[in-house]
Each structure stands twice: as structure tokens, then as C-alpha cells.
Design a protein around this motif. Structure first.
Motif, PDB file in Angstrom:
ATOM      1  N   PHE A 118       0.849  -1.181   0.000  1.00 38.83           N
ATOM      2  CA  PHE A 118       0.000   0.000   0.000  1.00 38.83           C
ATOM      3  C   PHE A 118       0.887   1.233   0.000  1.00 38.83           C
ATOM      4  O   PHE A 118       2.099   1.130   0.241  1.00 38.83           O
ATOM      5  N   TYR A 173       4.289   2.107   2.260  1.00 36.68           N
ATOM      6  CA  TYR A 173       4.610   0.902   3.032  1.00 36.68           C
ATOM      7  C   TYR A 173       6.066   0.922   3.489  1.00 36.68           C
ATOM      8  O   TYR A 173       6.398   0.391   4.544  1.00 36.68           O
ATOM      9  N   ARG A 197      -3.221  -1.688  -5.421  1.00 36.88           N
ATOM     10  CA  ARG A 197      -2.551  -2.074  -4.174  1.00 36.88           C
ATOM     11  C   ARG A 197      -2.347  -3.587  -4.140  1.00 36.88           C
ATOM     12  O   ARG A 197      -2.962  -4.334  -4.896  1.00 36.88           O
ATOM     13  N   ASN A 198      -1.523  -4.024  -3.179  1.00 35.42           N
ATOM     14  CA  ASN A 198      -1.310  -5.459  -2.950  1.00 35.42           C
ATOM     15  C   ASN A 198      -1.061  -6.200  -4.261  1.00 35.42           C
ATOM     16  O   ASN A 198      -1.599  -7.282  -4.500  1.00 35.42           O
TER      17      ASN A 198
END
Length: 403
Positions: A42, A45, A174-175
Motif C-alpha cells: 500500500f 509501506y 494495491r497489494n
């Protein structure tokens, strides 16, 4: 190819949603490029979300490094117009304090050098410094005060930039860890991720400490990782303060350590039993709410382990207790580490390499990240760039090793 395997298409895919990656995506979008932004977790991070937001100018080396930091600070003024006053931009200056007379004599030479570099800086007594800062340590006996140092709240800046990018049309995932570059012969055509392929004619790696993993892509840059720790206390003061830098860790303060008058032993005050093997970057700040940041510990070199060590924790606690007996009963509300990276000459790498682009190696990325996003976009768009040559992956200072 099965279209179900294609996650998105764009002109450019930016890998990494820290300050450098977000600012790169924004700057590219302003130039009309279609942009996809992906991050393994994200936004922020890495180190972009684990720092107190210091914009040090006085510690930057004379010449190119200082000019880059000044340009980075100026970018925040532009982002105020774009984002509004949501990231607590403050120009309260910076105090680099000292705790011994020997340190003070070196700091006098430091102030003279900084004035010659064009900075607004002066030596101040303990009494003058205490009037400027409610968190001046009890151990400080004087300081160098530079009016040009500034501060932001990184934890507010990053989501504000993310929202601005999305509003401007950047597609963000994201991710979404990137597995490899997609190529057809020598031609880059995107990246393969855990969720599918992102097709693009250009790839920007803005991966922070994870730049070391680019070796698997054949991209070998002299970037070293480090774990940078920070301790945060509950609100202790209601009045704002300049940034503070102390003498117990001058890692990264090239403007001081390059001086002929500098003596490492003079600035090697003991950190107590919690001292780490790799160093300490002695910063102390208040955020908008009055919470006290103490750090940075520096350890875990060449590692991607983001968890703060007991030794680094103890180093910060020891320093805090010695300097701030008056805060001994206040609570600790945060203790974290961010994975940082640095290059041999202390400057980031912003360049085209092996058919892709890199924007990595930001040891002081709060200041360098925004301006390097602009520089990256200038390179991709074929625009004239004031700083691009000095950040090349082929520059002599990046590969030169002192005997």
C-alpha cells in the motif's frame, strides 16, 4: 494472449507508491501520459510512511546536493496549491545543537561554510535556542539555527498525493507485487504481477529499499538498504519547534562531515548499552499535535527485515531518557522502523537503464522524492532537465570508491 490475464494498459507503469513513485505518477499524468501505479502492499509501506517529515537543507553538501534539496522543498509549495494545506507544511527552521565545547568549535566552522553556501544560518546560544524550541534537550549548550529547514507530515502527504493521482486519472493497484518485466526482445512492454499483466511501453522502478531486488532484472545499482528506527511519544508540548539535529549521530550530514575541522571522535558521544553497530542519525522533532519523535537508529544494513531491533530501541530510549528527564513519565505511542536506501555519494539515481527507468536510492527522500518525480517525468518526456545529468546511473561519484 487471453485478455483475462491483462490487468491494465497504459503508457507508463510506475512500480512503488512511496513519495518518489507517487510524485512520478503525478508528474507524468500532468504531461498527458496514461499511468498505472502498482505497489506490493500500500502507499508509503516503506520509508515514506515511517519518517517524521524532515526537510533538512543545512546538512546538505554545497553545490548539486543542496540545490536538489532546495528544489525538493520548493515542490511542496507547488503541492500546497494542488492538495491544499493538508500535510502540515511548516518553515520553522532547524536547530543543529551541540553538547560540548569541542563540538561547538566545529559547529562554528560549519556555520561559516553554510553561509558561504548561501544559507540563512547563525550560531545561537543555549538561551536563544531554548526560546526557539520547547524541546531543546537539557544537554544542549548551543546550536546552529537555519531558517530554511522545513517539515511536512508524510503520513498526510502520501494519501493526499494518492488521491490527487487517482483524480487525475492514474490507475492504482494495491497489494500487487511485480514478478518481472515483460519484454519482447529488447523491447519492454510492461510488467507481470501476481494479479495479471500490466501492458505499457515504459516501466519506472520507484521501489525504495527493494531496488536491491532489481538485480534479478539485470539492473545492478550500488544501492544499500538500511533499517531506520523512530520512537514517538504522546504529546509533550503545545508550541511548535524547529527541527532538531543532535551531535550523537551525523550519518548523512555531509555538509558537516566533509569539513576539514570535523573530527569523528568529537561527535562520537556514547549512546549507552543500546548503541547499534551501524550508527545513529540524531533527529528530534515535534509533529503538529505536539508528539515527540526521537531517532533515527540506523541498523540492519543489506537486509529487508522491517522490524526494529531491541538494540536500536534501547539506543533511542537511552538517548531520550538522558536528554529528557522531564518526559520520563510520558507514554510511548509509536515505535517503528522504515527500510531506507542510500548510494555511495548520497544522491538518488534517476535515469533510464536496461530499457526501463529507475528512481531509487533516496536516503533523504522527503526532500528528494518530489523533485525527482519531476526529473523522472522530464527524462521520459524528453524535456530539458536541470538535474538529470547529476543523477545519472553512470555518474562517476556513484561508482567511485575512496581508497
Amino acid at each position: 494472449m487471453d485478455e483475462a490475464q491483462v490487468l491494465a494498459t497504459a503508457d507508463i507503469v510506475v512500480v512503488g507508491a512511496g513519495i518518489a513513485g507517487l510524485c512520478t505518477a503525478w508528474e507524468l499524468r500532468q504531461r498527458g501520459f496514461g499511468v498505472v501505479l502498482v505497489d506490493q502492499r500500500f502507499p508509503a509501506y516503506g520509508a515514506s510512511g515511517r519518517n517524521p517529515g524532515a526537510l533538512w537543507l543545512q546538512t546538505r553538501r554545497t553545490g548539486f546536493e543542496l540545490a536538489l534539496a532546495r528544489a525538493g522543498k520548493q515542490k511542496y509549495s507547488q503541492y500546497l496549491d494542488v492538495l491544499g494545506d493538508v500535510f502540515d507544511y511548516r518553515e520553522d527552521g532547524g536547530l543543529f545543537f551541540f553538547e560540548t565545547e569541542d563540538q561547538g568549535r566545529v559547529m562554528e566552522a560549519y556555520v561559516d561554510d553554510r553561509r558561504e553556501a548561501g544559507l540563512d544560518i547563525e550560531m545561537v546560544s543555549r538561551e536563544q535556542a531554548a526560546k526557539l524550541s520547547p524541546i531543546l534537550p537539557e544537554t544542549a549548550i548551543g546550536a546552529a539555527f537555519c531558517t530554511e529547514d522545513a517539515q511536512i507530515d508524510s503520513l498526510n502527504f502520501v494519501p493526499a498525493m494518492e488521491s490527487a493521482c487517482v483524480r487525475a486519472g492514474v490507475h492504482f493497484f494495491r497489494n500487487t507485487a511485480v514478478l518481472s518485466t515483460l519484454r519482447e526482445g529488447d523491447q519492454v512492454r510492461g510488467v507481470r504481477t501476481v494479479r495479471g499483466e500490466v501492458l505499457a511501453s515504459g516501466v519506472v522502478w520507484a521501489t525504495g529499499a527493494w531496488a536491491t531486488t532489481l538485480r534479478a532484472e539485470g539492473i545492478r545499482l550500488p544501492v544499500e538498504t538500511a533499517r531506520v528506527g523512530q520512537l514517538m511519544m504522546q504529546p509533550v508540548e503545545s508550541h511548535p519547534s524547529p527541527l532538531l539535529h543532535g551531535p550523537r549521530g551525523v550519518h548523512g550530514s555531509g555538509a558537516l562531515t566533509d569539513l576539514p575541522a570535523y573530527d569523528a571522535d568529537t561527535f562520537a558521544a556514547a549512546l549507552g548499552g543500546g548503541a547499534t553497530d551501524d550508527g545513529y542519525d540524531d533527529t528530534i522533532l515535534l509533529n503538529r499535535g505536539g508528539s515527540l519523535y526521537i531517532g533515527h537508529s540506523v541498523d540492519g544494513r543489506k537486509s529487508l527485515n522491517p522490524h526494529i531491533s531491541l538494540a536500536a530501541t534501547k539506543a533511542m530510549v537511552d538517548v531520550g531518557l538522558e536528554r529528557y528527564a522531564r518526559y520520563a513519565e510520558f507514554g510511548v505511542t509509536g515505535l517503528w522502523a522504515g527500510l531506507s536506501s542510500e548510494t555511495p555519494d548520497g544522491l538518488p539515481v534517476v535515469d533510464r537503464t536496461d530499457g526501463t527507468f529507475v528512481n531509487v536510492g533516496h536516503a533523504w527522500g522527503v526532500a528528494s522524492g518530489p523533485i525527482c518525480g519531476q526529473i523522472m517525468a522530464e527524462i521520459i518526456a524528453g524535456e530539458a532537465s536541470e538535474f538529470a545529468a547529476g543523477l545519472s546511473s553512470e555518474r562517476i561519484s556513484l561508482h567511485h570508491i575512496e581508497d
